[in-house]
Scaffold this motif. Structure first.
Motif, PDB file in Angstrom:
ATOM      1  N   GLU A 148       0.827  -1.403  -0.022  1.00  0.00           N
ATOM      2  CA  GLU A 148      -0.107  -0.114  -0.222  1.00  0.00           C
ATOM      3  C   GLU A 148       0.715   1.396   0.035  1.00  0.00           C
ATOM      4  O   GLU A 148       0.499   2.368   0.044  1.00  0.00           O
ATOM      5  N   ILE A 149       2.240   1.118  -0.084  1.00  0.00           N
ATOM      6  CA  ILE A 149       2.990   2.272   0.167  1.00  0.00           C
ATOM      7  C   ILE A 149       3.460   2.411  -1.346  1.00  0.00           C
ATOM      8  O   ILE A 149       4.653   1.603  -1.752  1.00  0.00           O
ATOM      9  N   ASN A 150       3.006   3.439  -2.128  1.00  0.00           N
ATOM     10  CA  ASN A 150       3.168   3.364  -3.523  1.00  0.00           C
ATOM     11  C   ASN A 150       2.696   4.593  -4.055  1.00  0.00           C
ATOM     12  O   ASN A 150       2.064   5.397  -3.476  1.00  0.00           O
ATOM     13  N   GLN A 151       3.191   5.023  -5.338  1.00  0.00           N
ATOM     14  CA  GLN A 151       2.821   6.286  -5.852  1.00  0.00           C
ATOM     15  C   GLN A 151       1.948   5.713  -7.214  1.00  0.00           C
ATOM     16  O   GLN A 151       2.005   6.358  -8.130  1.00  0.00           O
ATOM     17  N   LYS A 152       1.209   4.743  -7.097  1.00  0.00           N
ATOM     18  CA  LYS A 152       0.354   4.245  -8.364  1.00  0.00           C
ATOM     19  C   LYS A 152      -1.013   5.135  -8.301  1.00  0.00           C
ATOM     20  O   LYS A 152      -1.494   5.038  -9.516  1.00  0.00           O
ATOM     21  N   CYS A 153      -1.404   5.639  -7.250  1.00  0.00           N
ATOM     22  CA  CYS A 153      -2.659   6.468  -7.206  1.00  0.00           C
ATOM     23  C   CYS A 153      -2.283   8.180  -7.523  1.00  0.00           C
ATOM     24  O   CYS A 153      -2.869   8.694  -7.987  1.00  0.00           O
ATOM     25  N   HIS A 154      -1.053   8.300  -6.926  1.00  0.00           N
ATOM     26  CA  HIS A 154      -0.771   9.823  -6.845  1.00  0.00           C
ATOM     27  C   HIS A 154       0.832   9.894  -6.882  1.00  0.00           C
ATOM     28  O   HIS A 154       1.314   9.006  -6.000  1.00  0.00           O
ATOM     29  N   ALA A 155       1.278  11.101  -7.349  1.00  0.00           N
ATOM     30  CA  ALA A 155       2.890  11.075  -7.363  1.00  0.00           C
ATOM     31  C   ALA A 155       3.279  11.492  -6.196  1.00  0.00           C
ATOM     32  O   ALA A 155       4.605  11.052  -5.700  1.00  0.00           O
ATOM     33  N   VAL A 156       2.398  11.875  -5.182  1.00  0.00           N
ATOM     34  CA  VAL A 156       3.006  12.128  -3.680  1.00  0.00           C
ATOM     35  C   VAL A 156       2.220  11.397  -2.679  1.00  0.00           C
ATOM     36  O   VAL A 156       3.031  10.608  -1.869  1.00  0.00           O
ATOM     37  N   LEU A 157       1.069  11.267  -2.750  1.00  0.00           N
ATOM     38  CA  LEU A 157       0.170  10.717  -1.650  1.00  0.00           C
ATOM     39  C   LEU A 157      -0.037   9.080  -1.924  1.00  0.00           C
ATOM     40  O   LEU A 157      -0.529   8.647  -3.134  1.00  0.00           O
ATOM     41  N   ALA A 158       0.362   8.255  -0.933  1.00  0.00           N
ATOM     42  CA  ALA A 158       0.351   6.778  -1.062  1.00  0.00           C
ATOM     43  C   ALA A 158      -0.979   6.482  -0.329  1.00  0.00           C
ATOM     44  O   ALA A 158      -1.490   7.050   0.869  1.00  0.00           O
ATOM     45  N   PRO A 159      -1.724   5.313  -0.745  1.00  0.00           N
ATOM     46  CA  PRO A 159      -2.827   4.669  -0.088  1.00  0.00           C
ATOM     47  C   PRO A 159      -2.720   4.494   1.371  1.00  0.00           C
ATOM     48  O   PRO A 159      -3.306   4.866   2.234  1.00  0.00           O
ATOM     49  N   ALA A 160      -1.283   4.031   1.983  1.00  0.00           N
ATOM     50  CA  ALA A 160      -1.109   3.662   3.088  1.00  0.00           C
ATOM     51  C   ALA A 160      -1.168   4.980   4.009  1.00  0.00           C
ATOM     52  O   ALA A 160      -1.328   4.745   5.114  1.00  0.00           O
ATOM     53  N   LEU A 161      -0.950   6.177   3.599  1.00  0.00           N
ATOM     54  CA  LEU A 161      -1.097   7.354   4.323  1.00  0.00           C
ATOM     55  C   LEU A 161      -2.587   7.468   4.992  1.00  0.00           C
ATOM     56  O   LEU A 161      -2.712   7.686   6.097  1.00  0.00           O
ATOM     57  N   PHE A 162      -3.595   7.301   3.982  1.00  0.00           N
ATOM     58  CA  PHE A 162      -4.845   7.482   4.519  1.00  0.00           C
ATOM     59  C   PHE A 162      -5.498   6.300   5.107  1.00  0.00           C
ATOM     60  O   PHE A 162      -6.178   6.422   6.246  1.00  0.00           O
ATOM     61  N   MET A 163      -4.971   5.144   4.696  1.00  0.00           N
ATOM     62  CA  MET A 163      -5.303   3.859   5.532  1.00  0.00           C
ATOM     63  C   MET A 163      -4.700   3.916   7.260  1.00  0.00           C
ATOM     64  O   MET A 163      -5.377   3.575   8.075  1.00  0.00           O
ATOM     65  N   GLY A 164      -3.356   4.338   6.839  1.00  0.00           N
ATOM     66  CA  GLY A 164      -2.994   4.697   8.547  1.00  0.00           C
ATOM     67  C   GLY A 164      -3.597   5.524   9.535  1.00  0.00           C
ATOM     68  O   GLY A 164      -3.883   5.049  10.518  1.00  0.00           O
ATOM     69  N   VAL A 165      -4.006   6.524   8.887  1.00  0.00           N
ATOM     70  CA  VAL A 165      -4.967   7.641   9.643  1.00  0.00           C
ATOM     71  C   VAL A 165      -6.190   6.895  10.079  1.00  0.00           C
ATOM     72  O   VAL A 165      -6.528   7.051  11.203  1.00  0.00           O
ATOM     73  N   SER A 166      -6.887   6.058   9.200  1.00  0.00           N
ATOM     74  CA  SER A 166      -7.903   5.515   9.650  1.00  0.00           C
ATOM     75  C   SER A 166      -7.844   4.331  10.616  1.00  0.00           C
ATOM     76  O   SER A 166      -8.596   3.929  11.477  1.00  0.00           O
TER      77      SER A 166
END
Length: 292
Positions: A148-166
């Motif tokens: 989940e730590i990747n730039q496949k969805c956005h150049a800066v934001l990784a899915p893991a960032l928002f998943m980690g908050v939740s």
């Protein structure tokens, strides 16, 4: 002196709660998705465009039935397709559709623009990427894998960032529910009163916690019925002032202690410098959000 652990503080709680709420509001307004829908669609992209539900970090972000319901919502909205796994025809594969890809791009662009002008306006892209790399041990402790730590969805934001908050907020909610049978918002009200040198009005509580006045009043009334909060008329007779009872003080202290232990444990895998930087970042985000 470098801080040797990540501290659970009212500021950290506020930053995480407000970030998670903002993500939910943005994806709902943008694409009529819930946070869980957004996480699931992001995870499909992280896995190369298709995955089974078993590959989603379900335990970290929800219960199996809510994840199944989320996948059904994405399917009805035309954002994913359902197929069968070639190795086992009983296993359902979720595949990203063209519409899903467009929705994902719009969501991440909106999130980036929204947070870049608010919570992260003093945090550069390189600092954000570095913070995410440093947080890998925390994400793993929360049950979120490196995929989940990747730039496949956005150049800066990784899915893991928002998943980690939740996921972090969900773990805190579990602690508060287990030890005090309270919601996290109710606990935050207790914590606010515990850290206030004078009684607090419902209006001030609503403003500090970024909730509406009606919700603050309802929470105060519930905590009052449970004997945790005392209420009296203030100098202005139109308003009531709130303070903790002895029971409220004891509950707030117990839960805060438990949340502190959990938070320190989750972040224990980070190095000392990264822990200090994390504490400082939480304070910066809280300060920025409070000033808006």
């Amino acid at each position: 002196m470098v801080q040797d652990e990540v501290l659970f503080t009212p500021q950290m709680a506020s930053a995480v709660a407000r970030l998670n709420r903002a993500v939910g509001q943005i994806v709902k307004e943008c694409c009529r998705m819930s946070c869980l829908d957004f996480h699931l669609l992001s995870s499909i992209r992280s896995h190369g465009g298709e995955m089974t539900l078993d590959e989603f970090p379900c335990d970290a972000l929800g219960q199996k039935n809510t994840v199944v319901a989320s996948s059904a919502h994405l399917f009805r909205a035309g954002l994913v397709e359902k197929g069968r796994c070639s190795d086992d025809g009983r296993v359902v594969l979720l595949r990203e559709t063209e519409a899903g890809a467009c929705v994902l791009k719009e969501s991440y662009d909106r999130l980036y623009d929204g947070f870049r002008s608010s919570a992260w306006k003093d945090i550069g892209d390189s600092e954000m990427r570095e913070a995410l790399r440093a947080a890998v041990p925390v994400l793993e402790a929360l049950g979120i894998g490196e995929v989940e730590i990747n730039q496949k969805c956005h150049a800066v934001l990784a899915p893991a960032l928002f998943m980690g908050v939740s996921a972090l907020l969900r773990r805190w909610e579990d602690v508060v529910s287990s030890f005090a049978n309270l919601s996290f918002s109710e606990y935050r009200c207790l914590a606010l009163l515990a850290n206030s040198v004078a009684p607090v009005s419902c209006g001030l509580m609503a403003a500090v916690l970024s909730i509406d006045r009606g919700s603050a009043s309802a929470i105060a009334a519930k905590l009052g019925r449970r004997g945790m909060v005392l209420s009296k008329r203030g100098l202005d007779q139109r308003y009531r002032e709130l303070a903790l009872s002895e029971k409220g003080e004891a509950v707030a202290a117990l839960v805060t202690s438990r949340l502190g232990r959990l938070t320190a444990k989750l972040y224990s895998g980070m190095n000392a410098l990264a822990k200090a930087q994390t504490n400082e970042m939480h304070m910066r985000i809280h300060t920025i959000l409070t000033s808006l």
